[in-house]
Scaffold this active site. Structure first.
Site, PDB file in Angstrom:
ATOM      1  CE1 TYR A  66     -53.835  23.288 -31.381  1.00  0.00           C
ATOM      2  CE2 TYR A  66     -53.118  25.830 -31.397  1.00  0.00           C
ATOM      3  CZ  TYR A  66     -53.809  24.751 -32.154  1.00  0.00           C
ATOM      4  OH  TYR A  66     -54.284  24.785 -33.547  1.00  0.00           O
ATOM      5  CB  THR A  67     -46.725  26.303 -29.239  1.00  0.00           C
ATOM      6  OG1 THR A  67     -46.533  25.140 -29.887  1.00  0.00           O
ATOM      7  CG2 THR A  67     -46.622  26.038 -27.774  1.00  0.00           C
ATOM      8  CB  THR A 106     -47.624  33.203 -23.999  1.00  0.00           C
ATOM      9  OG1 THR A 106     -47.053  34.098 -25.165  1.00  0.00           O
ATOM     10  CG2 THR A 106     -48.802  33.553 -24.050  1.00  0.00           C
ATOM     11  CG  ASP A 107     -44.634  37.330 -25.449  1.00  0.00           C
ATOM     12  OD1 ASP A 107     -45.020  36.169 -25.686  1.00  0.00           O
ATOM     13  OD2 ASP A 107     -44.034  38.049 -26.584  1.00  0.00           O
ATOM     14  CE1 TYR A 130     -49.608  29.641 -27.544  1.00  0.00           C
ATOM     15  CE2 TYR A 130     -49.177  31.997 -27.344  1.00  0.00           C
ATOM     16  CZ  TYR A 130     -49.045  30.470 -27.032  1.00  0.00           C
ATOM     17  OH  TYR A 130     -47.821  30.223 -26.299  1.00  0.00           O
ATOM     18  CD1 TRP A 155     -41.392  37.116 -28.989  1.00  0.00           C
ATOM     19  CD2 TRP A 155     -39.650  37.772 -30.026  1.00  0.00           C
ATOM     20  NE1 TRP A 155     -41.824  38.289 -29.567  1.00  0.00           N
ATOM     21  CE2 TRP A 155     -40.703  38.831 -30.285  1.00  0.00           C
ATOM     22  CE3 TRP A 155     -38.524  38.354 -30.676  1.00  0.00           C
ATOM     23  CZ2 TRP A 155     -40.592  40.256 -30.899  1.00  0.00           C
ATOM     24  CZ3 TRP A 155     -38.408  39.588 -31.140  1.00  0.00           C
ATOM     25  CH2 TRP A 155     -39.525  40.403 -31.139  1.00  0.00           C
TER      26      TRP A 155
HETATM   27  N1  LIG Z   1     -42.543  28.887 -28.559  1.00  0.00           N
HETATM   28  C1  LIG Z   1     -42.557  30.183 -28.306  1.00  0.00           C
HETATM   29  O1  LIG Z   1     -42.268  31.234 -28.961  1.00  0.00           O
HETATM   30  C2  LIG Z   1     -43.287  30.483 -26.950  1.00  0.00           C
HETATM   31  C3  LIG Z   1     -43.558  31.804 -26.484  1.00  0.00           C
HETATM   32  C4  LIG Z   1     -44.322  32.309 -25.446  1.00  0.00           C
HETATM   33  C5  LIG Z   1     -44.649  31.364 -24.478  1.00  0.00           C
HETATM   34  N2  LIG Z   1     -44.328  29.927 -24.940  1.00  0.00           N
HETATM   35  C6  LIG Z   1     -44.658  28.947 -23.990  1.00  0.00           C
HETATM   36  O2  LIG Z   1     -43.702  28.347 -23.385  1.00  0.00           O
HETATM   37  C7  LIG Z   1     -44.109  26.742 -23.269  1.00  0.00           C
HETATM   38  C8  LIG Z   1     -43.233  25.855 -23.893  1.00  0.00           C
HETATM   39  O3  LIG Z   1     -43.115  26.112 -25.343  1.00  0.00           O
HETATM   40  P1  LIG Z   1     -42.191  25.258 -26.365  1.00  0.00           P
HETATM   41  O4  LIG Z   1     -41.759  26.441 -27.369  1.00  0.00           O
HETATM   42  O5  LIG Z   1     -41.192  24.209 -25.733  1.00  0.00           O
HETATM   43  O6  LIG Z   1     -43.589  24.686 -27.259  1.00  0.00           O
HETATM   44  P2  LIG Z   1     -43.199  23.468 -28.075  1.00  0.00           P
HETATM   45  O7  LIG Z   1     -41.878  23.175 -28.598  1.00  0.00           O
HETATM   46  O8  LIG Z   1     -44.221  23.652 -29.266  1.00  0.00           O
HETATM   47  O9  LIG Z   1     -43.750  22.146 -27.334  1.00  0.00           O
HETATM   48  C9  LIG Z   1     -44.928  22.091 -27.042  1.00  0.00           C
HETATM   49  C10 LIG Z   1     -45.011  20.642 -26.440  1.00  0.00           C
HETATM   50  O10 LIG Z   1     -46.699  20.420 -26.062  1.00  0.00           O
HETATM   51  C11 LIG Z   1     -47.059  19.094 -26.685  1.00  0.00           C
HETATM   52  N3  LIG Z   1     -48.334  19.112 -26.657  1.00  0.00           N
HETATM   53  C12 LIG Z   1     -49.152  19.867 -27.437  1.00  0.00           C
HETATM   54  N4  LIG Z   1     -50.253  19.319 -27.397  1.00  0.00           N
HETATM   55  C13 LIG Z   1     -50.298  18.287 -26.345  1.00  0.00           C
HETATM   56  C14 LIG Z   1     -51.798  17.707 -25.604  1.00  0.00           C
HETATM   57  N5  LIG Z   1     -52.824  17.834 -26.132  1.00  0.00           N
HETATM   58  N6  LIG Z   1     -51.059  16.902 -24.788  1.00  0.00           N
HETATM   59  C15 LIG Z   1     -50.001  16.692 -24.108  1.00  0.00           C
HETATM   60  N7  LIG Z   1     -48.757  17.493 -24.969  1.00  0.00           N
HETATM   61  C16 LIG Z   1     -49.060  18.060 -26.082  1.00  0.00           C
HETATM   62  C17 LIG Z   1     -46.394  19.230 -27.879  1.00  0.00           C
HETATM   63  O11 LIG Z   1     -46.261  17.638 -28.322  1.00  0.00           O
HETATM   64  P3  LIG Z   1     -46.583  17.231 -29.953  1.00  0.00           P
HETATM   65  O12 LIG Z   1     -45.267  17.830 -30.506  1.00  0.00           O
HETATM   66  O13 LIG Z   1     -46.376  15.882 -30.041  1.00  0.00           O
HETATM   67  O14 LIG Z   1     -47.631  17.677 -30.325  1.00  0.00           O
HETATM   68  C18 LIG Z   1     -44.843  19.577 -27.734  1.00  0.00           C
HETATM   69  O15 LIG Z   1     -44.015  18.353 -27.319  1.00  0.00           O
HETATM   70  C19 LIG Z   1     -45.382  26.664 -23.590  1.00  0.00           C
HETATM   71  O16 LIG Z   1     -46.319  26.724 -22.602  1.00  0.00           O
HETATM   72  C20 LIG Z   1     -45.728  27.838 -24.620  1.00  0.00           C
HETATM   73  O17 LIG Z   1     -47.092  28.195 -24.440  1.00  0.00           O
HETATM   74  C21 LIG Z   1     -43.587  29.512 -25.974  1.00  0.00           C
END
Ligand SMILES: NC(=O)c1ccc[n+]([C@@H]2O[C@H](COP(=O)([O-])OP(=O)(O)OC[C@H]3O[C@@H](n4cnc5c(N)ncnc54)[C@H](OP(=O)(O)O)[C@@H]3O)[C@@H](O)[C@H]2O)c1
Length: 292
Positions: A66-67, A106-107, A130, A155
């Site tokens: 959940y992002t 995450t950071d 979050y 990020w």
């Molecule tokens: N984005 C950032 O800046 C950031 C920063 C720090 C850490 N992170 C971490 O890095 C990892 C990858 O992030 P990302 O940027 O690739 O995220 P993202 O693009 O938002 O992708 C997250 C994925 O999780 C899926 N998802 C959400 N709720 C779900 C559920 N209940 N069951 C199954 N799938 C679900 C979403 O599917 P739907 O789209 O279909 O909902 C989406 O495909 C995550 O663990 C995130 O917390 C991200």
């Protein structure tokens, strides 16, 4: 011939999951099985068990999360289920099925009150929900499975999905000037580079459980990041530095979330690209996607 090892990947519709899917073609020695949010909804332990029984994976990479950082403040239950409890369920299953569990955090587990890069072992203290939900996920990953690998990143951007880089490019095409916060310091991460780091860990054949940090190297503010994007795409849009207080959001952000990357470099010998060079590669990919 020995059977190809199976790697399950959740959240394959997201940024990191999409990059892993692209990268998977360069690792033909593994059998990848990708699941989007409908095919593998997080939080349903029975469903997850069924998938483990069917696939018998050697590795499980959890890219699902959940992002929506701001929305998490009002959707606490869902954020905690996906980022916290569900991670605990996966960690338990990985322990039971002898599957190497790689989970992404995450950071934002840190409070931002530092002047030097956060080390993996420093105390956590999230400033938004979050961050709290992701911290719960980390805790359960290790409580339920002492062989877990948790990689904190920051990020994240990519040519896939929604992110800062793509939003800036769009705004720079629409507006004459934009204001971007200049009092939050961090390190951008090109999701393609994080995907590569994950595969290097798996392919090293060495499994050293624990917490790691991965981002591109170099520390900047969001304003500096936006200014670099404007320069690289030769935009005429003027980018102005503003304070976080001029851009209020439901969730508070840490003011300093630069992470110390030395552990992943020394344990796995992973070379970490600079943020400028990674941004160039992503911008090129976006350009190629547009012309293809
Ligand atoms: N984005 C950032 O800046 C950031 C920063 C720090 C850490 N992170 C971490 O890095 C990892 C990858 O992030 P990302 O940027 O690739 O995220 P993202 O693009 O938002 O992708 C997250 C994925 O999780 C899926 N998802 C959400 N709720 C779900 C559920 N209940 N069951 C199954 N799938 C679900 C979403 O599917 P739907 O789209 O279909 O909902 C989406 O495909 C995550 O663990 C995130 O917390 C991200």
């Amino acid at each position: 011939m020995s059977k190809a090892k199976t790697i399950l990947v959740t959240g394959c519709g997201g940024q990191l999951g999409s990059e892993l899917r692209i990268l998977s073609s360069t690792y033909p020695q593994y059998r990848f099985v990708f699941f989007n949010s409908q095919e593998f909804p997080l939080g349903d332990a029975q469903f997850a068990r069924q998938k483990f029984e069917e696939q018998q994976p050697q590795y499980f990479i959890n890219c699902a999360a959940y992002t929506a950082v701001d929305k998490a403040e009002s959707e606490k239950e869902q954020a905690m289920l996906v980022n916290g409890e569900a991670v605990g369920q996966l960690a338990t299953l990985c322990s039971e099925f002898n599957t190497g569990f790689i989970h992404i955090s995450t950071d934002y587990v840190f409070n931002g009150e530092s002047q030097s890069p956060w080390k993996t072992e420093q105390p956590t203290d999230p400033v938004n929900f979050y961050g709290s939900s992701k911290l719960r996920g980390e805790e359960l990953a290790f409580a339920n499975n002492d062989r877990s690998i948790v990689i904190r990143t920051s990020w994240v951007y990519s040519s896939f999905g929604k992110n800062f880089v793509k939003t800036m490019i769009r705004l720079m095409g629409e507006k004459e000037s934009i204001g971007v916060v200049n009092d939050q310091h961090g390190s951008p991460t090109y999701a393609a580079d994080l995907a590569s780091a994950i595969m290097q860990i798996i392919d090293s054949g060495k499994w050293q459980a624990g917490t790691y940090h991965y981002s591109n190297s170099g520390a900047i503010t969001w304003f500096e990041f936006a200014a670099a994007i404007a320069k690289k795409i030769k935009s005429n849009c003027v980018v102005n530095p503003i304070l976080s207080s001029q851009f209020p959001t439901p969730a508070k952000r840490p003011s300093y979330s630069v992470m110390d990357l030395s552990k992943i470099e020394s344990v796995y010998g992973i070379a970490i690209p600079r943020w400028e060079e990674a941004l160039d590669r992503c911008l090129l990919k976006l350009q190629e996607d547009q012309t293809s």
